[in-house]
Design an enzyme around this catalytic site. Sequence first.
Site, short mmCIF file in Angstrom:
data_model
loop_
_atom_site.label_atom_id
_atom_site.label_comp_id
_atom_site.label_asym_id
_atom_site.label_seq_id
_atom_site.Cartn_x
_atom_site.Cartn_y
_atom_site.Cartn_z
N CYS A 156 -6.11 3.69 -2.69
CA CYS A 156 -4.82 3.06 -3.01
C CYS A 156 -4.71 1.81 -2.14
CB CYS A 156 -3.65 4.03 -2.78
SG CYS A 156 -3.43 4.55 -1.07
N ARG B 270 -0.58 7.54 -1.48
CA ARG B 270 -1.18 8.12 -2.69
C ARG B 270 -2.62 8.60 -2.53
NH1 ARG B 270 0.20 2.97 -6.07
NH2 ARG B 270 -0.18 2.17 -3.96
N ASP C 211 3.84 3.39 -6.70
CA ASP C 211 3.75 3.49 -5.25
C ASP C 211 5.02 4.11 -4.68
OD1 ASP C 211 3.36 3.15 -2.58
OD2 ASP C 211 2.61 1.09 -2.76
#
Length: 155
Positions: free
Chosen positions: A8, A14, A123
């Site tokens: 990420c 994440r 996000d």
Amino acid sequence: MIRVLFVCLGNICRSPMAEFIMKKEIEERGIAASFEVASAGTSDEEEGNPVYPPARAELSRRGIDCSGKRARKIARADCAHFDYILCMEDWHVRSVLRLCGEKEKEKVHRLSDYTDRPHDIADPWYTRDFAAAYGDIRAGVAAFLDNLQEKTSHT
Ligand code: 4NP
């Protein structure tokens, strides 16, 4: 050994969630010994930092511990080492391809492209919806593993 790297931006939300969800999933499927699983960010902004507390809490609610994880930026050596480089968003795919070169194209994918709902995984640093991130990532990981197990059962 199948080597999987999740990517990420910061490697504090994440991709570490994906790393530890995957580790739990392969444990539960009894296939953990066949895998090396790690995560990294396209940025060095969070280098050395632990998993962001709300992401850690989301994992913890599901009985997943990620306490030893520290953020790191993806390095060129990762391109050859890993068999699958699974990204949260399309622009991470493009960053990884810039770093690794088109020759590694076959191993770089967007995680949710394994599901029937291909999309950028939002996000949670910005959305603050860590439960949604967890759900999207878990669906991606499960679909990736189903795909892999289907492929290996035919070879
Ligand atoms: P991640 O989330 O890419 O899922 O780890 C972010 C973490 C940090 C920042 C942005 C996104 N940041 O801007 O520092």
